[in-house]
Design an enzyme around this catalytic site. Sequence first.
Site, short mmCIF file in Angstrom:
data_model
loop_
_atom_site.label_atom_id
_atom_site.label_comp_id
_atom_site.label_asym_id
_atom_site.label_seq_id
_atom_site.Cartn_x
_atom_site.Cartn_y
_atom_site.Cartn_z
N LYS A 87 0.84 -1.16 0.04
CA LYS A 87 -0.04 0.01 -0.07
C LYS A 87 0.84 1.29 0.18
CE LYS A 87 -3.95 2.05 2.58
NZ LYS A 87 -4.85 2.00 3.65
N SER A 162 -9.74 1.82 2.78
CA SER A 162 -8.96 2.71 2.02
C SER A 162 -7.86 1.77 1.35
CB SER A 162 -8.22 3.73 2.64
OG SER A 162 -7.31 3.14 3.85
N SER A 186 -10.11 -0.29 7.13
CA SER A 186 -9.43 -0.22 5.83
C SER A 186 -8.80 -1.50 5.22
CB SER A 186 -8.48 0.88 5.75
OG SER A 186 -9.10 2.18 5.62
N1 GLN Z 1 -13.37 4.33 6.54
C1 GLN Z 1 -12.40 4.79 7.72
C2 GLN Z 1 -11.91 6.27 7.54
O1 GLN Z 1 -12.21 6.75 6.48
C3 GLN Z 1 -11.56 3.89 7.83
C4 GLN Z 1 -10.17 4.01 7.10
C5 GLN Z 1 -8.80 3.32 7.56
O2 GLN Z 1 -9.27 2.23 8.05
N2 GLN Z 1 -7.82 3.81 7.24
O3 GLN Z 1 -11.53 6.64 8.47
#
Ligand code: GLN
Length: 492
Positions: A87, A162, A186
């Site tokens: 990532k 994400s 995410s």
């Molecule tokens: N969807 C969540 C956010 O936008 C989780 C993001 C993540 O786990 N990096 O904060």
Amino acid sequence: MSTVQKFVFKHNPGTIHEASDALETGDLSSVKLCEGLIDRIDSVDSEINGFLSVDKDQILEDATASDSRRKNGKELSPYDGIPIAIKDNISVKDQTCGCASKILEGFASPYNATVINNLRKNGVVCFGRTNMDEFAMGSTTEFSAYRKTSNPWDVGRVPGGSSGGSAAVISSGQALAALGSDTGGSIRQPASFCGVVGLKPTYGRVSRYGLVAFASSLDQIGPITRDVEDASILFELISGHDELDSTSLPKSNFNYADLHDEFDINSLKIGIPKEFLEVQGLSTDVKGAFEKSISIFKSHGCGIVEVTLPNLAYAVSSYYIIATAEASSNLSRFDGIRYGNRVDKSSDLLDIYLDSRENGFGEEVKRRILLGTYVLSSGYYDAYYLRAQKMRTLIRDDFNKAFSACDLLLSPVSPISAYPFGSVSDPLQTYLSDIYTIPVNLAGNCAISVPTSFDGDGMPIGTQLIGNFMEEVKLLQAASWFESVNDIGKQT
Ligand code: GLN
């Protein structure tokens, strides 16, 4: 089903463990494996957009070095030569690490993240940078500053986020496995949306050194893979204490061999938090998949108990206060002077900061920085940040109580399955869909998303198993058992 997915399921089940076996017998070389995946990228990634960059020369150089180690009987581990996608928020020395943000465009990491050193020690090949929501803020990968990643099951739909790039490249057969990061879901949510496995380890088991921080008290790096066995392998490779991360746990090493400890489904107790079925917006298909997984455990003799997480209703708001507060502080270092892109149309230092940040950050990141700065401001600190921290403690206590009555919890991953691009535009609605994943980050537990079935449109749906602090062995044993008995109704 799209042609992209059809190909994968028919011809390319490739996993780390299969590739490792084939490397050992000599049926496969690392160069052949990487070339095959690169060909696949060349033929499908223009449709998926899962990778931000792939340094083919570097990959083939590393693969060649691995093959010659193996030829000389000097392989570093059974996984020497295995390619893993990374990532874009995890530092690999001399490679770009941009967090899919304009503000870090062209920035190359001066050092390796600890997880990367751990992989390299085992001979693993870093295989491209995967797309993500900018600075890991989002649930769809639509907030990448560069491109939208498509769901390989239907390219008109989001892959989740994400870590959407990581999940999509595995699901579309462009990589065997990937690293993602999980602050509020995410890893697990894109894994669920793309029909792959995603593990969020216990907070502190995997070093965060070299992970670009979003919300430091919640962030964890973890594997996204095709099956539970691969998740366990990759977790073993990256876990362990690290003195470079002050939140790293002692004795955090995970041993893959521990999974062979006795596991008896009849002596396992699964807790179902009663609030989980009452979540607003829980789709019929996801509810059906959840009920299906409960009945699988039940019909094989596993004990099912009802438990309660009475503060669940406050989890999402607490998370979005704590995570944005931490993000506003963590992202203050991106000022155009110390890192990345600088806009210096003015000679005034403050203007340089303002112009660089205005130009470099996307809309969602700005929204989070504003929110976070607001909740930390002296007039509102007590009303928001302090209360959210107190609520976090209560949620942690709720989990502790629940785990005194059962071994693992079972839950959906997201109330909805992968949806068409643009169909959810209200940020609040997206935030609310993190209801099942966020509480785990607040409490610091471990959890895994395992493919379970499909919705009416043929999109994958995962189930989440949640384990107590440091109980990944039990979590992965149960997940692996579930995977082996569950017929996901795979479409071919
Ligand atoms: N969807 C969540 C956010 O936008 C989780 C993001 C993540 O786990 N990096 O904060």
